[in-house]
Write a protein that holds these residues in place. Structure first.
Motif, short mmCIF file in Angstrom:
data_model
loop_
_atom_site.label_atom_id
_atom_site.label_comp_id
_atom_site.label_asym_id
_atom_site.label_seq_id
_atom_site.Cartn_x
_atom_site.Cartn_y
_atom_site.Cartn_z
N LEU A 1 75.42 9.08 13.48
CA LEU A 1 75.90 10.04 14.47
C LEU A 1 75.14 11.35 14.38
N ASP A 2 74.90 11.82 13.17
CA ASP A 2 74.21 13.11 13.01
C ASP A 2 72.81 13.08 13.59
N ARG A 3 72.11 11.97 13.37
CA ARG A 3 70.76 11.87 13.94
C ARG A 3 70.81 11.85 15.47
N GLN A 4 71.80 11.16 16.01
CA GLN A 4 71.89 11.13 17.47
C GLN A 4 72.25 12.51 18.02
N LEU A 5 73.18 13.19 17.40
CA LEU A 5 73.56 14.53 17.87
C LEU A 5 72.36 15.48 17.81
N SER A 6 71.55 15.36 16.77
CA SER A 6 70.36 16.21 16.67
C SER A 6 69.39 15.90 17.80
N ALA B 1 75.62 20.36 14.45
CA ALA B 1 74.31 20.03 15.03
C ALA B 1 73.85 21.09 16.02
N GLY B 2 74.64 22.15 16.17
CA GLY B 2 74.26 23.21 17.09
C GLY B 2 74.73 23.01 18.51
N ILE B 3 75.64 22.08 18.72
CA ILE B 3 76.17 21.82 20.07
C ILE B 3 77.51 22.53 20.19
N ALA B 4 77.59 23.50 21.09
CA ALA B 4 78.75 24.37 21.16
C ALA B 4 79.96 23.72 21.81
N ARG B 5 79.73 22.77 22.71
CA ARG B 5 80.84 22.23 23.50
C ARG B 5 81.02 20.74 23.20
N ALA B 6 82.17 20.41 22.63
CA ALA B 6 82.44 19.02 22.23
C ALA B 6 83.76 18.56 22.82
#
Length: 548
Positions: free
Chosen positions: A351-356, A392-397
């Motif tokens: 998941l972390d790799r995909q989010l990056s 991962a630096g994505i503000a909106r989840a």
């Protein structure tokens, strides 16, 4: 004698019956070719000729029909499919037609196992398979015959490329014995304004000169074959802004799974992407795509929506969606097993790799990024995903609401995330214990079902109380007759396949918010709900619970 199916495009017509030819018979495995290299070479030649025919047809039409035909032409030239077929010739001495049949079968099995949107694309592969096999055998491929007068088309199912090329002046109605409300046939029929009924068991056994088709009630009856005055839905026009007659905004977004889908959605006027299914990047991969490969693939899809909002769903995989690099083992009931976000609990690095990669692709393309996780059941799961997205630096989840437990606990889940999106296709499947791909239970997956609407109302009410958006990205969002009801239930955005945007946008322009709220309170009334075999009870949003 009256047959019942699922009405997916409204209107009532009478006309002569024309039966679409069945699929090609399965090619033989013998005799073995004399020259394997020559036999393997025939596959590419046949595929090239099929792609050329489809491309020529695409140039003769426009809009959504052109996009579908271009996508099918590209599929006919898919290097992975052709290489697999050629390998079967060289390694197993299969005749070229049989090799194409078996190679396509493997692709179709993987798509069906993936479920949802990807499962619906298996019909596309079958269409391409039949066209290439027919070219190799030198026979006419199955499909819609040339019509010289207005007729009602009857088929087991219709390929998207056939549906896209239909002339609404000659095709009075469509009836299929298989399929469901989310099929490509249903979506394109609505876009073309052609009355249609799917999952109509027994229609191929009728022996009558004509049929009476009621796409609103979902009924089909024998007739004398005379064309009579019909009530058809005119093709809608829309200016690209989702709003009601009183100016109330409802964002109209697109569901996409590939770069071609995104281009079609942008051309259709979508205000953004409400659901980007990332599974396409993984489906045929023998190993996990690198972060760089994912970044490039995602950027190709996001590019047409620079400066606009996009919602990217993380990998929706599991034991019922077999991926070569994710061995899940055997499960007695895969639909209730390790799938969606549950896959990441034991493999958080995946998941972390995909989010990056998603974050990088968003930066590359300048979109307004949101991410959401599939198959979330509890508030704790939602919080776990949101924390990793933000890391991962994505503000909106956000998360998908497609499990009944999540709908019942929507208030608690919304406390952990920025938004939710209702996946009504899977939510209906779980609420009614009815496989969404099975025509025999298609009526239970009708988005007008009152139990489903009640859950939608509960979630939307919780969103309104929290001041957070609640969207719908299942096939319910693509139904112009249901859009006012969903809006009246306080849904803030609707996301659908590109072909449905104009119809939904036009339908919303005809009503104001007061009318939508009345429709939500009484979906049996004249404010938007369909009649016939749908009889929803009064739908009232229930208060959100505080369960965790």
């Amino acid at each position: 004698m009256q047959l019942s199916g699922v009405g997916v495009s409204p209107g009532r017509v009478d006309g002569p019956r024309v039966v679409v030819a069945a699929d090609l018979p399965e090619p033989a495995s013998v005799p073995a070719p004399v020259n394997l290299d020559v036999e393997a070479g025939k596959i590419g030649q046949a595929a090239t000729s099929v792609a050329a025919v489809l491309s020529d047809r695409a140039r003769s039409v426009s809009g959504d029909a052109r996009s579908v035909l271009e996508t099918t032409a590209a599929m006919a030239s898919d290097p992975a499919l052709l290489a697999s077929a050629e390998k079967l010739v060289l390694e197993r001495s299969l005749p070229a037609p049989r090799a194409v049949w078996e190679a396509a079968g493997e692709f179709m099995a993987a798509l069906r196992a993936a479920g949802g949107y990807l499962a619906e694309r298996a019909r596309d592969v079958a269409d391409v398979r039949d066209r290439i096999v027919a070219a190799l055998l030198g026979v006419t491929p199955p499909g819609v015959p040339e019509l010289t007068s207005p007729s009602v088309l009857v088929a087991r199912d219709l390929a998207p490329a056939d549906t896209a090329g239909l002339d609404p002046d000659l095709v009075l109605a469509l009836v299929t014995s298989e399929g469901g409300p989310t099929s490509h046939t249903a979506i394109l029929a609505r876009a073309l304004g052609i009355p249609a009924v799917v999952a109509c068991a027994g229609v191929l056994d009728l022996d009558s000169p004509g049929l009476t088709v009621d796409g609103s009630a979902g009924t089909v009856s024998p007739s004398d074959g005379k064309v009579r005055a019909s009530a058809r839905t005119p093709k809608a026009t829309w200016d690209g802004v989702g709003r009601l007659a009183d100016g109330h905004r409802v964002k109209l977004l697109a569901n996409v799974g590939s770069a071609a889908d995104a281009v079609a959605a942008a051309s259709a006027g979508a205000e953004g992407i409400g659901l980007f299914r990332t599974e396409f990047c993984y489906l045929s991969a023998a190993s996990e795509p690198t972060e760089a490969e994912q970044r490039a693939a995602y950027a190709a899809v996001l590019a047409p929506f620079a400066g606009k909002p996009v919602v990217v769903r993380t990998l929706d995989a599991g034991s019922d969606k077999p991926l070569a690099f994710l061995p899940m083992g055997e499960e007695p009931n895969p639909a209730l097993g390790v799938r969606g976000l549950r896959v990441a609990f034991d493999r958080p690095e995946l998941l972390d790799r995909q989010l990056s990669a998603i974050a990088s692709a968003a930066a590359d393309t300048g979109v307004e990024l949101s991410v959401m996780a599939p198959m979330v059941a509890t508030a704790e799961e939602a919080a776990w995903f949101a924390s990793r997205a933000r890391a991962a630096g994505i503000a909106r989840a956000g998360v998908m609401i497609e499990i009944p437990a999540a709908a019942l606990c929507a208030a608690s889940i919304l406390a952990e995330v920025d938004f939710v999106s209702l996946g009504t296709n899977d939510l209906a499947q779980y609420v009614f214990a009815a496989d969404r791909q099975l025509g025999a239970v298609a009526a239970l997956n009708d988005p007008h079902q009152p139990a489903l609407l009640r859950l939608v109302g509960m979630v939307a009410s919780a969103g309104a109380e929290a001041g957070k958006p609640v969207g719908v990205c299942g096939e319910a969002a693509a139904d112009p007759s249901l859009a006012p009801i969903l809006t009246g239930l306080s849904v803030t955005s609707l996301s659908m396949n590109a072909v449905a945007l104009a119809g939904v946008g036009a339908a919303l322009r005809e009503v104001d918010l007061e009318t939508c709220r009345a429709a939500a309170a009484d979906p049996n009334g004249d404010t938007g709900a369909r009649s016939g075999n749908r009889a929803p009870a009064r739908v009232s949003p229930l208060p959100g619970s505080g369960c965790r």
